[in-house]
Scaffold this motif. Structure first.
Motif, PDB file in Angstrom:
ATOM      1  N   MET A   1      21.040  27.507  14.356  1.00  0.00           N
ATOM      2  CA  MET A   1      22.288  27.791  15.062  1.00  0.00           C
ATOM      3  C   MET A   1      23.234  26.598  14.995  1.00  0.00           C
ATOM      4  O   MET A   1      24.431  26.735  15.174  1.00  0.00           O
ATOM      5  CB  MET A   1      21.974  28.109  16.527  1.00  0.00           C
ATOM      6  CG  MET A   1      23.167  28.648  17.251  1.00  0.00           C
ATOM      7  SD  MET A   1      22.970  28.736  19.033  1.00  0.00           S
ATOM      8  CE  MET A   1      22.601  27.112  19.525  1.00  0.00           C
ATOM      9  N   TRP A   2      22.671  25.395  14.734  1.00  0.00           N
ATOM     10  CA  TRP A   2      23.485  24.188  14.757  1.00  0.00           C
ATOM     11  C   TRP A   2      24.688  24.305  13.831  1.00  0.00           C
ATOM     12  O   TRP A   2      25.777  23.838  14.130  1.00  0.00           O
ATOM     13  CB  TRP A   2      22.596  22.993  14.391  1.00  0.00           C
ATOM     14  CG  TRP A   2      23.253  21.689  14.694  1.00  0.00           C
ATOM     15  CD1 TRP A   2      23.530  20.707  13.803  1.00  0.00           C
ATOM     16  CD2 TRP A   2      23.756  21.238  15.963  1.00  0.00           C
ATOM     17  NE1 TRP A   2      24.166  19.668  14.429  1.00  0.00           N
ATOM     18  CE2 TRP A   2      24.323  19.971  15.752  1.00  0.00           C
ATOM     19  CE3 TRP A   2      23.808  21.777  17.242  1.00  0.00           C
ATOM     20  CZ2 TRP A   2      24.908  19.228  16.768  1.00  0.00           C
ATOM     21  CZ3 TRP A   2      24.400  21.053  18.267  1.00  0.00           C
ATOM     22  CH2 TRP A   2      24.936  19.796  18.021  1.00  0.00           C
ATOM     23  N   THR A   3      24.485  24.987  12.685  1.00  0.00           N
ATOM     24  CA  THR A   3      25.567  25.089  11.703  1.00  0.00           C
ATOM     25  C   THR A   3      26.731  25.932  12.224  1.00  0.00           C
ATOM     26  O   THR A   3      27.810  25.911  11.657  1.00  0.00           O
ATOM     27  CB  THR A   3      25.049  25.725  10.400  1.00  0.00           C
ATOM     28  OG1 THR A   3      24.394  26.939  10.774  1.00  0.00           O
ATOM     29  CG2 THR A   3      24.093  24.824   9.663  1.00  0.00           C
ATOM     30  N   GLN A   4      26.497  26.706  13.266  1.00  0.00           N
ATOM     31  CA  GLN A   4      27.575  27.572  13.778  1.00  0.00           C
ATOM     32  C   GLN A   4      28.552  26.803  14.672  1.00  0.00           C
ATOM     33  O   GLN A   4      29.608  27.311  15.002  1.00  0.00           O
ATOM     34  CB  GLN A   4      26.998  28.714  14.633  1.00  0.00           C
ATOM     35  CG  GLN A   4      25.790  29.379  14.053  1.00  0.00           C
ATOM     36  CD  GLN A   4      26.170  30.525  13.144  1.00  0.00           C
ATOM     37  OE1 GLN A   4      27.340  30.718  12.859  1.00  0.00           O
ATOM     38  NE2 GLN A   4      25.188  31.260  12.688  1.00  0.00           N
ATOM     39  N   TRP A   5      28.173  25.614  15.093  1.00  0.00           N
ATOM     40  CA  TRP A   5      29.061  24.836  15.964  1.00  0.00           C
ATOM     41  C   TRP A   5      30.182  24.227  15.141  1.00  0.00           C
ATOM     42  O   TRP A   5      29.946  23.677  14.076  1.00  0.00           O
ATOM     43  CB  TRP A   5      28.276  23.704  16.650  1.00  0.00           C
ATOM     44  CG  TRP A   5      27.311  24.178  17.696  1.00  0.00           C
ATOM     45  CD1 TRP A   5      25.995  24.474  17.511  1.00  0.00           C
ATOM     46  CD2 TRP A   5      27.580  24.404  19.078  1.00  0.00           C
ATOM     47  NE1 TRP A   5      25.420  24.870  18.696  1.00  0.00           N
ATOM     48  CE2 TRP A   5      26.376  24.839  19.686  1.00  0.00           C
ATOM     49  CE3 TRP A   5      28.719  24.290  19.883  1.00  0.00           C
ATOM     50  CZ2 TRP A   5      26.264  25.146  21.027  1.00  0.00           C
ATOM     51  CZ3 TRP A   5      28.615  24.592  21.222  1.00  0.00           C
ATOM     52  CH2 TRP A   5      27.403  25.020  21.784  1.00  0.00           C
ATOM     53  N   ARG A   6      31.422  24.355  15.621  1.00  0.00           N
ATOM     54  CA  ARG A   6      32.574  23.765  14.919  1.00  0.00           C
ATOM     55  C   ARG A   6      33.119  22.629  15.759  1.00  0.00           C
ATOM     56  O   ARG A   6      33.196  22.743  16.986  1.00  0.00           O
ATOM     57  CB  ARG A   6      33.672  24.818  14.727  1.00  0.00           C
ATOM     58  CG  ARG A   6      33.322  25.872  13.701  1.00  0.00           C
ATOM     59  CD  ARG A   6      34.234  27.063  13.838  1.00  0.00           C
ATOM     60  NE  ARG A   6      33.924  27.831  15.035  1.00  0.00           N
ATOM     61  CZ  ARG A   6      34.773  28.104  15.998  1.00  0.00           C
ATOM     62  NH1 ARG A   6      36.025  27.691  15.951  1.00  0.00           N
ATOM     63  NH2 ARG A   6      34.403  28.810  17.053  1.00  0.00           N
ATOM     64  N   ARG A   7      33.493  21.552  15.096  1.00  0.00           N
ATOM     65  CA  ARG A   7      34.070  20.418  15.816  1.00  0.00           C
ATOM     66  C   ARG A   7      35.575  20.659  15.913  1.00  0.00           C
ATOM     67  O   ARG A   7      36.216  20.988  14.933  1.00  0.00           O
ATOM     68  CB  ARG A   7      33.750  19.159  14.996  1.00  0.00           C
ATOM     69  CG  ARG A   7      34.215  17.926  15.616  1.00  0.00           C
ATOM     70  CD  ARG A   7      33.063  17.091  16.154  1.00  0.00           C
ATOM     71  NE  ARG A   7      33.643  15.800  16.507  1.00  0.00           N
ATOM     72  CZ  ARG A   7      33.500  14.749  15.760  1.00  0.00           C
ATOM     73  NH1 ARG A   7      32.747  14.797  14.683  1.00  0.00           N
ATOM     74  NH2 ARG A   7      34.080  13.623  16.109  1.00  0.00           N
ATOM     75  N   LYS A   8      36.138  20.521  17.140  1.00  0.00           N
ATOM     76  CA  LYS A   8      37.575  20.710  17.320  1.00  0.00           C
ATOM     77  C   LYS A   8      38.130  19.531  18.107  1.00  0.00           C
ATOM     78  O   LYS A   8      37.413  18.947  18.919  1.00  0.00           O
ATOM     79  CB  LYS A   8      37.860  21.970  18.141  1.00  0.00           C
ATOM     80  CG  LYS A   8      37.708  23.282  17.392  1.00  0.00           C
ATOM     81  CD  LYS A   8      37.897  24.405  18.389  1.00  0.00           C
ATOM     82  CE  LYS A   8      38.618  25.587  17.831  1.00  0.00           C
ATOM     83  NZ  LYS A   8      38.849  26.607  18.875  1.00  0.00           N
ATOM     84  N   SER A   9      39.418  19.224  17.918  1.00  0.00           N
ATOM     85  CA  SER A   9      40.041  18.141  18.685  1.00  0.00           C
ATOM     86  C   SER A   9      41.241  18.679  19.442  1.00  0.00           C
ATOM     87  O   SER A   9      41.896  19.617  18.990  1.00  0.00           O
ATOM     88  CB  SER A   9      40.538  17.038  17.761  1.00  0.00           C
ATOM     89  OG  SER A   9      39.515  16.652  16.911  1.00  0.00           O
ATOM     90  N   SER A  10      41.516  18.080  20.595  1.00  0.00           N
ATOM     91  CA  SER A  10      42.746  18.399  21.342  1.00  0.00           C
ATOM     92  C   SER A  10      43.386  17.094  21.766  1.00  0.00           C
ATOM     93  O   SER A  10      42.685  16.147  22.128  1.00  0.00           O
ATOM     94  CB  SER A  10      42.441  19.216  22.594  1.00  0.00           C
ATOM     95  OG  SER A  10      41.857  20.437  22.249  1.00  0.00           O
ATOM     96  N   LYS A  11      44.711  17.072  21.717  1.00  0.00           N
ATOM     97  CA  LYS A  11      45.445  15.876  22.158  1.00  0.00           C
ATOM     98  C   LYS A  11      45.526  15.859  23.684  1.00  0.00           C
ATOM     99  O   LYS A  11      45.419  16.908  24.330  1.00  0.00           O
ATOM    100  CB  LYS A  11      46.875  15.918  21.587  1.00  0.00           C
ATOM    101  CG  LYS A  11      46.928  15.739  20.092  1.00  0.00           C
ATOM    102  CD  LYS A  11      47.000  14.254  19.791  1.00  0.00           C
ATOM    103  CE  LYS A  11      46.884  13.973  18.315  1.00  0.00           C
ATOM    104  NZ  LYS A  11      46.022  12.853  17.995  1.00  0.00           N
ATOM    105  N   LYS A  12      45.751  14.667  24.231  1.00  0.00           N
ATOM    106  CA  LYS A  12      45.955  14.513  25.669  1.00  0.00           C
ATOM    107  C   LYS A  12      46.971  15.554  26.161  1.00  0.00           C
ATOM    108  O   LYS A  12      47.980  15.790  25.481  1.00  0.00           O
ATOM    109  CB  LYS A  12      46.477  13.083  25.926  1.00  0.00           C
ATOM    110  CG  LYS A  12      46.781  12.741  27.351  1.00  0.00           C
ATOM    111  CD  LYS A  12      47.200  11.274  27.434  1.00  0.00           C
ATOM    112  CE  LYS A  12      47.498  10.806  28.835  1.00  0.00           C
ATOM    113  NZ  LYS A  12      48.459  11.540  29.602  1.00  0.00           N
TER     114      LYS A  12
END
Ligand code: CMP
Ligand code: CMP
Length: 253
Positions: A1-12
């Motif tokens: 399942m680890w491969t299903q996680w997506r890294r996302k970023s958000s600004k302040k």
């Protein structure tokens, strides 16, 4: 399942979740901080109330995916943040059974535990997620007086059975200072004071407990700390009155 996680970023200041929107992902905060806000009131009186700040390792966004409903609160980045995101379908097929199972088992029990009565339903559901179940046989020692350190850092709530606390008062042998029934808690004192365990606590009958480690205790029972501290002030009064009655008994013998 680890491969299903997506890294996302958000600004302040960016909104990661908006209350009322459709739910797409479940999130675990990897870096930075995020605030959770709940809209309360109607029309012109509507305000967004800050209910919680999330730090690294904490998760949010499960409710809309579990219950197929709109987002129940808004989440805003306090700083630049990174999150791990898991899509609805994977969350429902893999993680939901774990989360929903413990929530449904413990939701009604936790709602009747007096020390948790100031918490809202959501706060109690997070406790259900974090708790670990434990069973004990009659006579088993759950807490040993004098123990200290991470391996003895648990807070307990009694789910079934009977438990008692014992303490040596004066020169006497250990005496029974407290009996516990269903819904009572113990083991909070050393977590509040960072001192060694102040009493022995032993199962009187076969029993079932739930326990929270120090990290969960501090994170999830923050709103109850004042009541816990006030209740803990009673211990010295109880000890004093037991000590006095023991003295009276020994004088009359
Ligand atoms: P969800 O409704 O999917 O999106 C908003 C999230 O805010 C929600 O899931 C919870 O994970 C989180 N949240 C934190 N505190 C609360 C609260 N008091 N009520 C509802 N949601 C909350
Ligand atoms: P803690 O010191 O962490 O571990 C032993 C527990 O026994 C303690 O927290 C309390 O929850 C419980 N206890 C019950 N009665 C007493 C008492 N008279 N003094 C101290 N602890 C008590």
């Amino acid at each position: 399942m680890w491969t299903q996680w997506r890294r996302k970023s958000s600004k302040k200041d960016e909104w990661i979740i908006r209350q009322g929107a459709d739910g797409d992902d479940f999130y675990i905060l990897q870096r930075g901080k995020a605030n959770c806000y709940l809209k309360i009131g109607d029309g012109d009186r509507r305000v967004e109330k800050h209910v919680k700040t999330y730090g690294p390792g904490e998760s949010f966004g499960e409710l809309a995916l579990m219950y197929n409903c709109p987002r129940a609160a808004s989440i805003q980045a306090v700083s630049d943040v990174s999150v791990w995101a898991l899509d609805r379908q994977t969350f429902r097929s893999v993680l939901m059974q774990l989360t929903a199972g413990k929530r449904s088992i413990y939701e009604s029990f936790l709602s009747q535990v007096p020390i948790l009565s100031t918490l809202d339903r959501y706060e109690r559901s997070k406790i259900a997620d974090a708790l670990v179940e434990r069973t004990c046989t009659a006579g088993e020692r759950i807490i040993r007086k004098g123990d200290a350190g991470p391996e003895s850092d648990n807070f307990y709530i009694l789910v079934e059975g009977k438990v008692s606390a014992f303490k040596q008062l004066g020169n006497e042998q250990s005496v029974n200072v407290r009996d516990y029934g269903v819904g009572d808690y113990f083991g909070e004192l050393s977590l509040l004071t960072s001192q060694a365990r102040a009493a022995d606590v032993t199962a009187v009958t076969e029993c079932r407990l739930v326990q929270l480690d120090r990290h969960s205790f501090e994170r999830l029972l923050g709103p109850c700390q004042d009541i816990l501290k006030r209740n803990a002030e009673m211990y010295s009064k109880i000890d004093e009155s037991i000590r006095k009655s023991l003295e009276n008994i020994s004088m009359s013998n």
